[in-house]
Design a protein around this motif. Structure first.
Motif, PDB file in Angstrom:
ATOM      1  N   UNK A  83     -24.138   8.498  -6.228  1.00  0.00           N
ATOM      2  CA  UNK A  83     -23.669   7.730  -5.017  1.00  0.00           C
ATOM      3  C   UNK A  83     -23.583   8.924  -3.896  1.00  0.00           C
ATOM      4  N   UNK A  84     -23.652   8.460  -2.814  1.00  0.00           N
ATOM      5  CA  UNK A  84     -23.387   9.398  -1.573  1.00  0.00           C
ATOM      6  C   UNK A  84     -22.127   9.826  -1.608  1.00  0.00           C
ATOM      7  N   UNK A  85     -21.654  11.160  -1.155  1.00  0.00           N
ATOM      8  CA  UNK A  85     -20.546  11.815  -0.898  1.00  0.00           C
ATOM      9  C   UNK A  85     -20.221  12.054   0.407  1.00  0.00           C
ATOM     10  N   UNK A  86     -19.158  11.548   1.008  1.00  0.00           N
ATOM     11  CA  UNK A  86     -18.600  11.892   2.362  1.00  0.00           C
ATOM     12  C   UNK A  86     -17.695  13.211   2.159  1.00  0.00           C
ATOM     13  N   UNK A  87     -17.630  14.051   3.261  1.00  0.00           N
ATOM     14  CA  UNK A  87     -16.657  15.165   3.532  1.00  0.00           C
ATOM     15  C   UNK A  87     -16.015  14.979   4.855  1.00  0.00           C
ATOM     16  N   UNK A  88     -14.663  15.186   4.663  1.00  0.00           N
ATOM     17  CA  UNK A  88     -13.784  15.236   5.973  1.00  0.00           C
ATOM     18  C   UNK A  88     -13.382  16.382   6.646  1.00  0.00           C
ATOM     19  N   UNK A  89     -13.875  16.966   7.472  1.00  0.00           N
ATOM     20  CA  UNK A  89     -13.347  18.226   8.165  1.00  0.00           C
ATOM     21  C   UNK A  89     -13.143  19.334   7.206  1.00  0.00           C
ATOM     22  N   UNK A  90     -11.751  19.820   7.271  1.00  0.00           N
ATOM     23  CA  UNK A  90     -11.284  20.873   6.499  1.00  0.00           C
ATOM     24  C   UNK A  90     -11.358  20.811   4.875  1.00  0.00           C
ATOM     25  N   UNK A  91     -11.632  19.600   4.491  1.00  0.00           N
ATOM     26  CA  UNK A  91     -11.859  19.368   3.084  1.00  0.00           C
ATOM     27  C   UNK A  91     -13.328  19.590   2.691  1.00  0.00           C
ATOM     28  N   UNK A  92     -14.228  19.756   3.497  1.00  0.00           N
ATOM     29  CA  UNK A  92     -15.664  19.896   3.303  1.00  0.00           C
ATOM     30  C   UNK A  92     -16.054  20.815   2.182  1.00  0.00           C
ATOM     31  N   UNK A  93     -15.312  22.016   2.126  1.00  0.00           N
ATOM     32  CA  UNK A  93     -15.936  22.939   1.173  1.00  0.00           C
ATOM     33  C   UNK A  93     -15.317  22.534  -0.395  1.00  0.00           C
ATOM     34  N   UNK A  94     -14.170  21.670  -0.246  1.00  0.00           N
ATOM     35  CA  UNK A  94     -13.680  21.346  -1.671  1.00  0.00           C
ATOM     36  C   UNK A  94     -14.584  19.968  -2.243  1.00  0.00           C
ATOM     37  N   UNK A  95     -14.774  19.441  -1.288  1.00  0.00           N
ATOM     38  CA  UNK A  95     -15.628  18.211  -1.579  1.00  0.00           C
ATOM     39  C   UNK A  95     -17.041  18.652  -1.890  1.00  0.00           C
TER      40      UNK A  95
END
Length: 733
Positions: free
Chosen positions: A426-438
């Motif tokens: 499934x597609x994964x979305x990343x939000x701002x500062x949490x991008x690296x962890x996501x």
């Protein structure tokens, strides 16, 4: 000239040059070699002993296999050329013995290469002369000469400034092929075979004075051509295969003399050498510039395995974040033993993606929920490409503060699914500062799906930490006009004085530790010698449900609260997709409204450091000319100095003269399209996604509907501009 004809001319210029580049190189290098011949030519100081020459030829070439000879300046030696196994070398006339000076025939080799490519391809050489003249002349339609230190700048400048010098040799080659401006050859009887050189010279000597003979060679239709120096220049003798002599005293003619550089001895040879070197320079800069553009447009790594056994990691990046994550993803998979290819979506055709075992897509969102500019062409190509059998997983970058969170990446996913592609994760979305962890979490799920051990992926540095000091803040609007939004220019000094930044890069600033960082476009350039980072900040505000006016947290902090001399921490985010082009020969159309003008003072600062750079056209809109014409004095100074070629403005609240940017675009539509279609300009659009982005796009589509490019719909033309990197936008909501 119409845009469609100019586009055809540009393509013909480019592809004809690329197709014939090897032929051009051989012809030009050999031409440069032959240019030394008149510079080194010996003056005939003695007469030739013709009977001795005939006797020597009979002894050296008893079977008559030689194809040509040249007499030395002292009349004592001759150089013999033969096709196949016949005799060759330098021989003494008196003794018929091979001279110690014999060996490689430099000028004979160069002439054979120049006329026949050393493989009997004389027809191809003649075709290349016609093509070279066309390429040189067509290049004149692509812009005026400008001095700039770029490949394209050197190419265009060299072509214009050296035009007469570099046109003369290919043009005279064409005239020689057409036998125009050449001496009239005497008529002669055709024969199946030429006589041996010795017999031809013997026959000619019976009827003409050959004491100043310089050369003899086989000619067409079984004849032998002899060149004899005379007081008036030269005489040509033709001995037919039937033994009859014909003579012409017209000399070689001005076309041949210009082509061979023999019209003024050593000086004319030097002119031809410079001409050949100039043409080699044009060829080299043209091919290298094309290769650089091709490499930039096809950023991809090579896979170790076949596509069907390889994982494709493809990215659509606007500010560089998606590209860095994609590179880190590819490296981590390679370390785990996977065969991986890394590529920008701009470098891929949809049909290529379908050939890979599986695809990992990393895509950012820009503007009002759009994919980055360079990925637009890929999505457009998907509409006509079945993708059954293609398996992919999407990692989409976004920011939940915006209404259309990750919309660009999700559009790509929807387009792929509509054409039959399937998701294996499934597609994964990343939000701002949490991008690296996501991203780390998504990568581990990918590894598990691929049956790989846990992947070790280091932290990806998405932004660069900076320590800044505010050194100046200047009001940009009229503070006495309550109808305007307060605006400032802020100037920061980085603690690291060697920090590199360019206009269009982004500075991320947190107004408070708890708040999310805000992005501001940088309007200065370290490349232009500026050590200060310039920002443009407009005070934002809105009315709360209780009726209170609330000002923006970050804009209020930067414009009103931050004191001069204060140190703050920030992050620098590279934004290569909105930096000025590396090639200063490309004209620019800069379009901005309000704070969207922020990066453009830096664009002009860079162009200011590039003398002779291509023209820049700025279209700027705001509320009032006398109130919020940001950077007015600077722009008008650039206009007076020629750094800025055109400045068009629109102010929506000027009494009696109100206007908006879309209106200006329509008014200047024909000229804007001429810049795009004929001058290869690039549009840089910066401002609100809805207030500026959509309206400007609509205006251009309307213009293209009225003045279409042949064979393209308005949407296709705009998509092509985006794919070519000539429609760039940095839009915000």
């Amino acid at each position: 000239m119409s845009s469609s004809y100019l586009n055809f001319l540009r393509k013909a210029h480019r592809w004809l040059a690329l197709l014939l580049a090897p032929v051009f190189l051989l012809v030009l290098v050999s031409g440069a070699m032959l240019a030394f011949k008149p510079m080194l030519a010996e003056t005939r100081t003695s007469t030739l002993d013709v009977p001795a020459l005939i006797a020597a030829l009979d002894k050296v070439d008893p079977q008559g296999q030689a194809s040509g000879l040249a007499i030395s300046g002292d009349g004592r030696h001759f150089e013999l050329r033969s096709r196949g196994a016949g005799p060759a070398g330098t021989f003494e006339i008196a003794s018929a013995s091979q001279s110690a000076a014999s060996g490689f025939d430099f000028f004979g080799f160069a002439l054979n290469l120049h006329k026949n490519l050393a493989i009997g391809a004389g027809a191809l050489v003649e075709i290349s002369a016609f093509a070279m003249v066309f390429i040189i002349l067509s290049g004149l339609f692509f812009g005026l000469p400008r001095l700039r230190n770029t490949l394209a700048g050197w190419h265009l400048g060299l072509g214009w400034l050296g035009l007469p010098l570099m046109l003369v040799t290919p043009l005279t080659g064409v005239l020689m092929a057409l036998h125009l401006g050449m001496p009239s050859l005497p008529r002669f009887e055709a024969a199946d075979h030429a006589l041996p050189l010795a017999r031809s010279i013997e026959i000619a000597a019976q009827q003409a004075d050959l004491s100043k003979l310089t050369m003899a060679r086989g000619f067409r239709r079984g004849a032998t051509l002899l060149n004899v120096q005379t007081s008036a220049g030269s005489a040509l003798h033709l001995v037919s295969g039937t033994g009859k002599l014909s003579t012409s005293t017209e000399g070689p003619g001005w076309v041949r003399m210009l082509h061979e550089g023999s019209w003024a001895g050593a000086w004319s040879g030097l002119v031809n050498l410079l001409s050949a070197l100039g043409l080699i320079g044009l060829l080299g800069t043209g091919v290298w510039a094309w290769w650089q553009r091709r490499r930039q447009a096809s950023l991809r790594s090579h896979a170790s395995g076949k596509p069907a056994e390889t994982t494709l990691v493809a990215f659509a990046s606007q500010t560089g974040t998606a590209a860095r994550l994609a590179e880190a993803t590819a490296n981590a998979l390679r370390q785990a033993g996977e065969s991986v290819m890394l590529a920008s979506l701009a470098a891929l055709q949809p049909v290529e993606m379908a050939g890979f075992r599986r695809t990992l897509l990393i895509a950012s969102t820009t503007g009002d929920g759009e994919l980055p500019d360079h990925a637009q062409g890929f999505v457009q190509g998907l509409q006509n490409t079945p993708m059954q059998g293609s398996r992919f997983s999407l990692f989409a970058l976004g920011d939940t503060r915006y209404a259309r969170f990750c919309a660009g990446g999700l559009k790509l996913r929807t387009a792929l699914l509509a054409q039959g592609a399937q998701e294996f994760l499934p597609a994964e979305t990343a939000d701002g500062e949490a991008t690296s962890r996501s991203w780390q979490a998504w990568l581990q799920r990918v590894a598990k799906t691929f049956a790989l051990p846990e992947i070790t992926a280091g932290k990806v540095a998405l932004d660069q930490d900076l320590s800044l000091q505010l050194v100046a803040r200047t009001r940009l609007d009229n503070p006495l006009d309550a109808d305007l939004k307060p605006a400032w220019q802020l100037r920061f000094r980085a603690q690291n004085a060697a920090e590199q930044f360019r206009p269009g890069d982004l500075l991320l600033i947190r107004p408070t530790p708890e708040a999310a960082p805000r992005c501001y476009s940088i309007g200065s350039s370290s490349q232009a010698g500026n050590a200060l980072i310039d920002l443009t900040v407009v005070l934002h505000g809105h009315t709360a449900p209780d009726g209170q006016h609330v000002t923006g947290l970050a804009s209020s902090y930067l414009g009103r609260q931050l004191e001069i001399g204060t140190q703050i921490e920030a992050q620098l985010r590279r934004h290569p997709g909105f930096n000025p082009p590396a090639d200063a020969s490309q004209p620019l159309i800069l379009i901005a409204a309000g704070a969207g003008v922020a990066p453009f003072p830096g664009f002009l600062a860079e162009r200011r450091k590039q003398p002779g750079a291509a023209p820049v056209w700025l279209l700027f809109g705001n509320r009032k000319r006398a109130g919020d014409f940001y950077y007015r004095s600077y722009f008008e100074e650039c206009l007076a100095q020629g750094v800025l070629s055109r400045l068009d403005t629109a102010f929506s609240r000027d009494a009696g003269n109100s206007s908006r940017l879309p209106q200006r675009i329509v008014e200047q539509g024909v000229e804007l399209l001429r810049w795009m279609n004929e001058r290869n300009a690039a549009v840089y659009l910066c401002g609100g996604a809805t207030t500026l982005g959509q309206t400007v796009r609509t205006s251009f589509l309307e213009l293209l509907a009225q003045h279409p490019v042949a064979g393209e719909t308005p949407e296709a033309t705009l998509a092509r501009w985006q794919a070519e990197g000539r429609w760039r936008q940095d839009l915000f909501t």
